[in-house]
Write a protein that holds these residues in place. Structure first.
Motif, PDB file in Angstrom:
ATOM      1  N   ALA A  35     -43.546 -23.685  76.679  1.00 30.63           N
ATOM      2  CA  ALA A  35     -43.058 -22.359  76.283  1.00 30.63           C
ATOM      3  C   ALA A  35     -43.381 -21.300  77.325  1.00 30.63           C
ATOM      4  CB  ALA A  35     -43.658 -21.963  74.935  1.00 30.63           C
ATOM      5  N   MET A  36     -44.484 -21.475  78.052  1.00 29.82           N
ATOM      6  CA  MET A  36     -44.886 -20.464  79.027  1.00 29.82           C
ATOM      7  C   MET A  36     -44.231 -20.658  80.386  1.00 29.82           C
ATOM      8  SD  MET A  36     -48.931 -20.090  78.178  1.00 29.82           S
ATOM      9  CE  MET A  36     -49.241 -19.199  79.668  1.00 29.82           C
ATOM     10  N   PHE A  37     -44.144 -21.907  80.848  1.00 32.15           N
ATOM     11  CA  PHE A  37     -43.757 -22.136  82.228  1.00 32.15           C
ATOM     12  C   PHE A  37     -42.377 -22.745  82.405  1.00 32.15           C
ATOM     13  CE2 PHE A  37     -48.447 -22.383  82.157  1.00 32.15           C
ATOM     14  CZ  PHE A  37     -48.679 -21.219  82.867  1.00 32.15           C
ATOM     15  N   VAL A  38     -41.938 -23.590  81.496  1.00 25.68           N
ATOM     16  CA  VAL A  38     -40.619 -24.209  81.631  1.00 25.68           C
ATOM     17  C   VAL A  38     -39.546 -23.301  81.037  1.00 25.68           C
ATOM     18  CG1 VAL A  38     -39.200 -26.200  81.023  1.00 25.68           C
ATOM     19  CG2 VAL A  38     -41.597 -26.514  81.634  1.00 25.68           C
ATOM     20  N   ASN A  39     -39.794 -22.825  79.845  1.00 25.48           N
ATOM     21  CA  ASN A  39     -38.844 -21.948  79.176  1.00 25.48           C
ATOM     22  C   ASN A  39     -39.541 -20.614  78.901  1.00 25.48           C
ATOM     23  OD1 ASN A  39     -36.554 -21.074  77.939  1.00 25.48           O
ATOM     24  ND2 ASN A  39     -36.802 -22.297  76.091  1.00 25.48           N
ATOM     25  N   GLY A  40     -40.028 -20.000  79.946  1.00 31.42           N
ATOM     26  CA  GLY A  40     -40.834 -18.794  79.818  1.00 31.42           C
ATOM     27  C   GLY A  40     -40.045 -17.586  79.340  1.00 31.42           C
ATOM     28  N   PRO A  41     -40.750 -16.665  78.727  1.00 32.87           N
ATOM     29  CA  PRO A  41     -40.088 -15.441  78.268  1.00 32.87           C
ATOM     30  C   PRO A  41     -39.705 -14.567  79.456  1.00 32.87           C
ATOM     31  CG  PRO A  41     -42.438 -15.299  77.911  1.00 32.87           C
ATOM     32  CD  PRO A  41     -42.162 -16.686  78.411  1.00 32.87           C
ATOM     33  N   VAL A  42     -38.576 -13.944  79.356  1.00 34.53           N
ATOM     34  CA  VAL A  42     -38.105 -13.025  80.388  1.00 34.53           C
ATOM     35  C   VAL A  42     -37.749 -11.705  79.730  1.00 34.53           C
ATOM     36  CG1 VAL A  42     -37.272 -14.786  81.971  1.00 34.53           C
ATOM     37  CG2 VAL A  42     -35.765 -13.921  80.211  1.00 34.53           C
ATOM     38  N   ALA A  43     -37.936 -10.640  80.479  1.00 33.83           N
ATOM     39  CA  ALA A  43     -37.588  -9.319  79.960  1.00 33.83           C
ATOM     40  C   ALA A  43     -36.071  -9.168  80.015  1.00 33.83           C
ATOM     41  CB  ALA A  43     -38.248  -8.238  80.789  1.00 33.83           C
ATOM     42  N   PRO A  44     -35.476  -8.634  78.964  1.00 33.49           N
ATOM     43  CA  PRO A  44     -34.023  -8.433  78.992  1.00 33.49           C
ATOM     44  C   PRO A  44     -33.658  -7.372  80.023  1.00 33.49           C
ATOM     45  CG  PRO A  44     -34.967  -7.435  77.036  1.00 33.49           C
ATOM     46  CD  PRO A  44     -36.065  -8.187  77.725  1.00 33.49           C
ATOM     47  N   GLU A  45     -32.587  -7.637  80.740  1.00 33.38           N
ATOM     48  CA  GLU A  45     -32.143  -6.675  81.741  1.00 33.38           C
ATOM     49  C   GLU A  45     -31.399  -5.534  81.061  1.00 33.38           C
ATOM     50  OE1 GLU A  45     -30.010  -8.330  84.978  1.00 33.38           O
ATOM     51  OE2 GLU A  45     -31.325 -10.059  85.138  1.00 33.38           O
ATOM     52  N   GLU A  46     -31.638  -4.331  81.571  1.00 35.40           N
ATOM     53  CA  GLU A  46     -30.949  -3.177  81.024  1.00 35.40           C
ATOM     54  C   GLU A  46     -29.537  -3.142  81.579  1.00 35.40           C
ATOM     55  OE1 GLU A  46     -33.119   0.377  81.714  1.00 35.40           O
ATOM     56  OE2 GLU A  46     -35.023  -0.547  81.228  1.00 35.40           O
ATOM     57  N   SER A  47     -28.599  -2.873  80.708  1.00 36.98           N
ATOM     58  CA  SER A  47     -27.215  -2.827  81.176  1.00 36.98           C
ATOM     59  C   SER A  47     -26.984  -1.567  82.001  1.00 36.98           C
ATOM     60  CB  SER A  47     -26.252  -2.860  79.994  1.00 36.98           C
ATOM     61  OG  SER A  47     -26.469  -1.743  79.167  1.00 36.98           O
ATOM     62  N   GLY A  48     -26.239  -1.715  83.070  1.00 39.94           N
ATOM     63  CA  GLY A  48     -25.905  -0.572  83.911  1.00 39.94           C
ATOM     64  C   GLY A  48     -26.937  -0.230  84.952  1.00 39.94           C
ATOM     65  N   SER A  49     -28.046  -0.936  84.986  1.00 31.63           N
ATOM     66  CA  SER A  49     -29.071  -0.609  85.972  1.00 31.63           C
ATOM     67  C   SER A  49     -29.342  -1.814  86.877  1.00 31.63           C
ATOM     68  CB  SER A  49     -30.358  -0.160  85.292  1.00 31.63           C
ATOM     69  OG  SER A  49     -30.893  -1.230  84.551  1.00 31.63           O
ATOM     70  N   VAL A  50     -28.284  -2.439  87.319  1.00 31.40           N
ATOM     71  CA  VAL A  50     -28.434  -3.581  88.210  1.00 31.40           C
ATOM     72  C   VAL A  50     -28.833  -3.081  89.583  1.00 31.40           C
ATOM     73  CG1 VAL A  50     -27.267  -5.543  89.253  1.00 31.40           C
ATOM     74  CG2 VAL A  50     -26.726  -4.883  86.908  1.00 31.40           C
ATOM     75  N   ARG A  51     -29.932  -3.616  90.116  1.00 27.57           N
ATOM     76  CA  ARG A  51     -30.427  -3.187  91.415  1.00 27.57           C
ATOM     77  C   ARG A  51     -30.419  -4.381  92.348  1.00 27.57           C
ATOM     78  NH1 ARG A  51     -35.853  -0.006  90.824  1.00 27.57           N
ATOM     79  NH2 ARG A  51     -35.150   0.884  92.778  1.00 27.57           N
ATOM     80  N   SER A  52     -30.009  -4.167  93.541  1.00 24.19           N
ATOM     81  CA  SER A  52     -30.047  -5.238  94.529  1.00 24.19           C
ATOM     82  C   SER A  52     -31.228  -5.010  95.459  1.00 24.19           C
ATOM     83  CB  SER A  52     -28.742  -5.262  95.333  1.00 24.19           C
ATOM     84  OG  SER A  52     -28.633  -4.095  96.108  1.00 24.19           O
ATOM     85  N   ALA A  53     -31.473  -5.982  96.329  1.00 23.66           N
ATOM     86  CA  ALA A  53     -32.598  -5.881  97.258  1.00 23.66           C
ATOM     87  C   ALA A  53     -32.408  -4.723  98.239  1.00 23.66           C
ATOM     88  CB  ALA A  53     -32.761  -7.193  98.013  1.00 23.66           C
ATOM     89  N   SER A  54     -31.165  -4.345  98.512  1.00 21.25           N
ATOM     90  CA  SER A  54     -30.913  -3.276  99.458  1.00 21.25           C
ATOM     91  C   SER A  54     -31.175  -1.893  98.851  1.00 21.25           C
ATOM     92  CB  SER A  54     -29.478  -3.347  99.978  1.00 21.25           C
ATOM     93  OG  SER A  54     -28.575  -3.161  98.907  1.00 21.25           O
ATOM     94  N   ASP A  55     -31.354  -1.803  97.533  1.00 20.31           N
ATOM     95  CA  ASP A  55     -31.637  -0.524  96.885  1.00 20.31           C
ATOM     96  C   ASP A  55     -33.066  -0.064  97.137  1.00 20.31           C
ATOM     97  OD1 ASP A  55     -29.100  -0.499  95.907  1.00 20.31           O
ATOM     98  OD2 ASP A  55     -29.661  -1.168  93.887  1.00 20.31           O
ATOM     99  N   HIS A  56     -33.946  -0.988  97.492  1.00 25.09           N
ATOM    100  CA  HIS A  56     -35.340  -0.658  97.694  1.00 25.09           C
ATOM    101  C   HIS A  56     -35.569  -0.260  99.150  1.00 25.09           C
ATOM    102  CE1 HIS A  56     -36.149  -2.302  93.756  1.00 25.09           C
ATOM    103  NE2 HIS A  56     -35.540  -3.413  94.099  1.00 25.09           N
ATOM    104  N   GLY A  57     -36.568   0.553  99.370  1.00 24.65           N
ATOM    105  CA  GLY A  57     -36.932   0.938 100.732  1.00 24.65           C
ATOM    106  C   GLY A  57     -37.655  -0.195 101.430  1.00 24.65           C
ATOM    107  N   PRO A  58     -38.024   0.000 102.662  1.00 26.07           N
ATOM    108  CA  PRO A  58     -38.735  -1.050 103.391  1.00 26.07           C
ATOM    109  C   PRO A  58     -40.113  -1.286 102.798  1.00 26.07           C
ATOM    110  CG  PRO A  58     -38.673   0.977 104.642  1.00 26.07           C
ATOM    111  CD  PRO A  58     -37.805   1.192 103.461  1.00 26.07           C
ATOM    112  N   VAL A  59     -40.602  -2.489 102.946  1.00 24.52           N
ATOM    113  CA  VAL A  59     -41.905  -2.875 102.421  1.00 24.52           C
ATOM    114  C   VAL A  59     -42.970  -2.530 103.444  1.00 24.52           C
ATOM    115  CG1 VAL A  59     -43.318  -4.798 101.650  1.00 24.52           C
ATOM    116  CG2 VAL A  59     -40.899  -4.715 101.061  1.00 24.52           C
TER     117      VAL A  59
END
Length: 75
Positions: free
Chosen positions: A48-72
């Motif tokens: 239950a923890m590692f194979v079928n682990g819980p995930v937070a539901p994604e908010e609709s309309g707030s899809v972010r890609s890697a390019s949305d973030h600034g440099p690390v």
């Protein structure tokens, strides 16, 4: 509505007690029976923890890609 994690929560004690009772009934030592039952219950929790682990539901309309973030800053 019953979900996967509700079944997991119910299956943990059923697995522990059920396997322990069956093994003790067929003549396996009590300490060994409890250990095997606990290991099986731990496998259920691990699944239950590692194979079928819980995930937070994604908010609709707030899809972010890697390019949305600034440099690390790795400093």
């Amino acid at each position: 509505m019953t979900g996967y994690y509700d079944y997991v929560l119910g299956l943990v004690p059923v697995t522990l007690v059920g396997i322990t009772a069956v093994l003790a009934a067929v003549g396996v030592g009590y300490l060994t029976a409890v250990s095997v039952g606990a290991a099986a219950a731990a496998l259920v929790v691990g699944h239950a923890m590692f194979v079928n682990g819980p995930v937070a539901p994604e908010e609709s309309g707030s899809v972010r890609s890697a390019s949305d973030h600034g440099p690390v800053n790795a400093d």
